[in-house]
Design a protein around this motif. Structure first.
Motif, short mmCIF file in Angstrom:
data_model
loop_
_atom_site.label_atom_id
_atom_site.label_comp_id
_atom_site.label_asym_id
_atom_site.label_seq_id
_atom_site.Cartn_x
_atom_site.Cartn_y
_atom_site.Cartn_z
N TYR A 28 -8.00 3.42 -2.58
CA TYR A 28 -6.86 3.49 -2.61
C TYR A 28 -6.79 2.30 -3.90
CZ TYR A 28 -2.87 -0.45 -3.01
OH TYR A 28 -1.71 -1.56 -2.53
N THR A 29 -5.72 2.49 -4.98
CA THR A 29 -5.90 1.41 -6.21
C THR A 29 -4.77 1.01 -6.45
OG1 THR A 29 -5.09 3.46 -7.21
CG2 THR A 29 -7.15 3.09 -7.96
N THR A 30 -5.00 -0.52 -6.89
CA THR A 30 -3.70 -1.02 -6.96
C THR A 30 -3.20 -1.54 -8.14
OG1 THR A 30 -2.62 -3.10 -6.74
CG2 THR A 30 -4.71 -3.86 -7.04
N ALA A 36 -11.65 -0.85 0.00
CA ALA A 36 -10.35 -0.08 0.24
C ALA A 36 -10.92 0.74 -1.28
CB ALA A 36 -9.61 -1.20 -0.95
N PRO A 50 0.95 -1.48 -0.14
CA PRO A 50 -0.29 0.44 0.37
C PRO A 50 1.24 1.04 -0.02
CG PRO A 50 -0.93 -1.30 1.40
CD PRO A 50 0.03 -2.06 1.10
N GLN A 76 -4.34 -6.81 -2.64
CA GLN A 76 -3.39 -5.61 -1.70
C GLN A 76 -4.31 -4.93 -1.30
OE1 GLN A 76 -0.89 -5.56 -2.30
NE2 GLN A 76 0.72 -4.69 -3.75
N ASN A 77 -5.96 -4.85 -2.20
CA ASN A 77 -6.79 -4.32 -0.99
C ASN A 77 -6.77 -4.54 0.52
OD1 ASN A 77 -7.52 -2.24 -3.16
ND2 ASN A 77 -8.91 -4.32 -3.47
N ASN A 94 -4.39 1.60 5.82
CA ASN A 94 -4.94 2.74 6.97
C ASN A 94 -5.17 2.28 8.04
OD1 ASN A 94 -3.90 3.95 4.65
ND2 ASN A 94 -5.98 3.22 3.36
N PRO A 137 1.76 1.71 -4.17
CA PRO A 137 1.07 1.03 -5.09
C PRO A 137 1.45 1.12 -6.47
CG PRO A 137 0.58 3.03 -4.46
CD PRO A 137 0.79 3.37 -3.57
N SER A 175 -3.85 -2.30 1.63
CA SER A 175 -4.15 -1.17 1.87
C SER A 175 -4.97 -0.78 3.44
CB SER A 175 -5.15 -0.76 1.01
OG SER A 175 -6.40 -1.09 0.38
#
Lengths: 542, 312
Positions: free
Chosen positions: A239-241, A234, A53, A317-318, A325, A56, A321
């Motif tokens: 958040y964008t992976t 996410a 995260p 990944q989400n 956070n 990313p 993340s």
């Protein structure tokens, strides 16, 4: 007198039977130590939660491979030091011999003693999130208040840190023999556990993972459609992976300093020695660390591939993340092995799998204090520390005072870590300070041929060449580049949480403490009529 | 009185030269070498009549001149090995005939020691600086007479020597090792040998034990644990105590002011055993570094004033 001829039909040397002529050690033993030190489960997976995260756009897969290649040069450089000056005490001995007593003490005290006080609560946190929390959650235990969530509270973190310190201290008190046996079986068990996880993820489909995740999410935590909810949370958090792949290189290189948290330690147990040395010993020393390192890299790559195939890279990944956070799904650290176990809807199986995988932790936790006690002993024998620091209890052979020097500050820092969220962000300080110590050993490698010419000329390491070029000093330069790159990044980029004012002060305080101890020791010893400057001064030969 | 104590140089000529210079370097009144003077390795240099071939640390060299030959001999000696110039036929004979290598080893060891003692004569000003040697378990018997006859070195094995009011008790014997070396005895035999010499001491409060074997379980005797094939277990990281119970009991019973030891190279350590300060400075002779202990004795109080372990 019995003798042995070495060198086949035309002997190249004769050995007479004498004390200490032992056979070479097994590569298997040293690779287990190296592999557990670069512990892809306890350290690697723990770090991916933060690193993914934080950067990313980078690719974890590529960064691990790049890190593995780069750290391989550190392995060559350290193998060179080990076969040239094969002594227990490692960096302390090499640096005091090559660079001087003051530098050697300050670097070893900070990198192998003081900073490990900070590693104690980090180890504790790992035990909490990879052992206590998932097992408590799986068994739905509600004691202590709040069940698994209690382990994430300040009190929970502190208690588990104390438990970790007690376990590590106990393993040290067992001695290396007892600990090595535990380590061997823990390694085998840990690999079996990982193989089960890989099998689960390999032979189940993405759909069955989603279904299992949703089922257990509801069953254990009361969260409906947990898989979709995770992705939605996410996205909502902004958040964008990046999709699973290899590039781009720029952001991926930013992940390399984060990967050091687990991959920089193949040389952790590099205090092996013997009396008959030669080029083959270089290969043996090198092979143990190198194979251990690359087993870690390969296990990590396999882990990423099966995660991408069955769990879904974006989802993984989400999950990370959300934890990054501070809003973890289910209120629990996203332990991938916990979720993999959910593919089998059987509580006993899930708990047993978690217990088996916890062997990665229990086989490794003793490394927390083992090296430190050796450095403390070496400094005490050099009269830099009080003689008492090297005392071992008569009955139980426990290095009581050196353990106190490790345990007491570790408990205090554990308390600060548990009750201060800011202090917890200093995690990468733990890597940085050791990297500085390594940097000075790498400098020692490149200076060795100039400062200790005879020693270098006689060393098997000086005869390791490619196209006529001695590769150990070259590896030393590449290691310096690796460590400088990491240091610059850590201090430059905010995402590593190293370059904050308080973090820098914390690290600076450790260096000041080491310098003060050394200066005070010199003054006190001088008053006692002892010149510490004599310790490494070479007697003239002619 | 200031003592420099080193041990286990195992044929390393560079360490011997440093030992001879140690008195001046550390301003010591007396130097002691605690046994295992002789080396363990002999390197054949094959003489092809004006051209020589030798393999040193895995690398083969062809030597074309006497200078090159001398240079390689020096390298071999400095590493603690004995260069042995042999013809191809001699080498074949040595490889085939039982006992031939042993005999050659003995010749090389004794000749080397002779040369060393000649060096000592000059460096120690014909005995002005007291220099004491004793045997170690790895030393062949033949060295005893050679050292005994040296005018500038005192051979201390099995004796009580008077050092300006202090007594030095020396013993090169050790408890049994897996290598079945020369001066090994069972613990009970060792205890008897120690007692035989220690009983001659007038005042234990002003006595130094110079026993090659370190006391058991004191941290001065930690060696890599070996399996049945003499391979270090767990990567050489597992250590176990291998010292002598008899030596330990003798120290605890007699409580000399100081006890110096060697034998276990890896176990550089210091231990307070009741009134006795026990020291093993360890050995890294293969590196050409002379590890030792600089020890100040307080003649009035009869105690160790200060000590420092050094890597000279």
């Amino acid at each position: 007198m019995a003798t042995e001829a070495v060198g086949g039909e035309t002997p190249t040397l004769f050995l007479r039977k004498a004390t200490g002529l032992v056979r070479g050690w097994s590569v298997r033993d040293s690779l287990i130590y190296a592999c557990l030190a670069t512990n892809f489960v306890t350290l690697g997976i723990y770090e991916f939660t933060f690193a993914g995260p934080a950067f990313p756009k980078g690719q974890l897969l590529t960064s691990v491979v790049i890190s593995g290649i780069w750290v391989s040069f550190l392995v060559v450089a350290y193998a060179g030091l080990i076969v040239t000056i094969p002594r227990a005490g490692g960096d302390y001995v090499w640096q005091t011999r090559i660079l001087g007593s003051g530098i050697g003490f300050v670097m070893a005290a900070t990198g192998w003693w003081f900073i490990l006080w900070l590693w104690a609560p980090i180890y504790g946190n790992i035990l909490s999130v990879q052992f206590f929390q998932p097992i408590w959650a799986t068994l739905k235990w509600t004691w202590p208040g709040g069940g698994y969530a209690w382990f994430a509270t300040n009190n929970g973190v502190f208690i588990v840190t104390v438990i970790t310190i007690v376990i590590a201290g106990f393993l040290v008190s067992l001695g290396m023999g007892g600990y090595a046996r535990i380590q061997k079986w823990a390694f085998i068990g840990g690999l079996i556990g990982f193989a089960v996880v890989v099998g689960l993820l390999l032979f189940n489909s993405h759909a069955s993972f989603v279904s299992s995740f949703n089922y257990e999410g509801m069953h254990l935590f009361g969260v409906k459609n947990a898989y979709a909810a995770t992705n939605a949370a996410a996205v909502k958090a902004g958040y964008t992976t990046s999709p699973f792949g290899f590039g781009p290189l720029g952001p991926t290189m930013l992940l390399v300093p984060a990967m050091m948290f687990f991959i920089l330690w193949p040389n952790w147990g590099a205090t092996l020695y013997g009396e008959i040395r030669g080029a083959s010993d270089f290969r043996r020393v090198f092979s143990g660390m190198f194979i251990g390192l690359w087993i870690t890299v390969i296990l990590t790559v396999i882990f990423f591939l099966v995660i991408a195939k069955t769990v879904g890279w974006g989802f993984y990944q989400n999950l990370n993340s959300l934890d990054y956070n501070l809003t973890p799904q289910f209120g629990i650290w996203p332990y991938p092995f916990l979720f993999a176990g959910w593919l089998v809807h059987n509580t006993a199986f899930q708990v047993i799998l978690l217990l088996v995988l916890s062997l990665w932790f229990f086989g490794w936790v003793g490394t927390l204090f083992l090296s430190s006690t050796r450095v403390i002993f070496a400094a005490a024998f050099d009269r830099v520390l009080p003689d008492r620091a090297a005392e071992v209890s008569e009955k139980r052979k426990v290095p009581f005072y050196s353990l106190i020097l490790m345990l007491a500050p570790a408990i205090i820092l554990g308390a600060i870590y548990a009750y201060s969220a800011t202090f917890r962000t200093y995690t990468l300080d733990a890597t940085l300070v050791i990297a500085v110590t390594y940097l000075f050993s790498a400098i020692a490698v490149v200076l060795l041929p100039f400062i200790k010419k005879d020693l270098w000329r006689a060393s098997p390491a000086s005869r390791i060449k490619i196209f006529g070029v001695q590769i150990v000093p070259v590896a030393g330069w590449i290691t310096i580049a690796l460590l400088v790159y990491n240091l610059v990044m850590w201090l430059w980029k905010d995402q590593y949480y190293v370059n904050s004012h308080d973090s820098l002060l914390y690290m600076l305080a450790m260096y000041v403490l080491a310098i003060v101890i050394f200066v005070v020791a010199r003054i006190v010893r001088r008053r006692q009529g002892i010149d510490l400057g004599l310790i490494n001064k070479e007697i003239p030969v002619e | 009185m200031k003592i420099f104590f080193a041990t286990d140089i195992h044929g390393s000529e560079v360490c011997w030269r440093k030992f001879l210079n140690s008195a001046a370097f550390y301003k010591a009144d007396l130097v002691i070498l605690g046994g295992d003077v002789t080396g363990k390795v002999m390197v054949p240099i094959i003489d092809y009549g004006g051209r020589w071939k030798v393999t040193v640390r895995g690398q083969e060299y062809t030597l074309e001149s006497a200078d090159e030959l001398e240079n390689i001999k020096k390298q071999i000696r400095n590493a603690g090995s004995y260069p042995a110039i042999v013809s191809p036929d001699e080498l074949k004979h040595m490889s085939e005939e039982e006992g031939a290598v042993d005999r050659r080893f003995t010749v090389e060891m004794t000749e080397s020691l002779d040369r060393w003692l000649d060096m000592a004569d000059g460096k120690l000003h014909g005995g002005d600086i007291p220099c004491i040697l004793n045997g170690g378990n790895d030393d062949i018997w033949e060295i005893d007479d050679i050292i005994e006859q040296s005018p500038c070195v005192s051979f201390a094995e099995g004796k009580v020597l008077d050092l300006d009011g202090f007594s030095l008790v020396s013993m090169g014997w050790t408890n049994p090792t897996p290598w079945d070396t020369f001066r090994e005895a069972s613990e009970s035999e060792l205890a008897a040998k120690i007692e035989a010499v220690a009983s001659q001491v007038p005042d234990m409060g002003r006595t130094i034990f110079n026993f090659h074997a370190p006391p058991y379980g004191t941290g001065l005797d930690e060696a890599p644990a070996l399996d049945s094939t003499l391979r270090p277990i767990h990567g050489g990281a597992v250590m176990k105590p291998v010292g002598s119970m008899a030596v330990r009991d003798a120290i605890m019973q007699h409580q000399p002011m100081l006890s110096v030891h060697g034998h276990i190279h890896e176990s550089r350590a210091v231990k307070k055993m009741g009134r006795t300060l026990a020291i093993n400075p360890g050995s890294v002779y293969g590196d050409g570094v002379l590890q030792g202990a600089v020890i100040d004795l307080n003649a009035k109080k009869g105690k160790v004033q200060r000590y420092l372990l050094v890597n000279g």
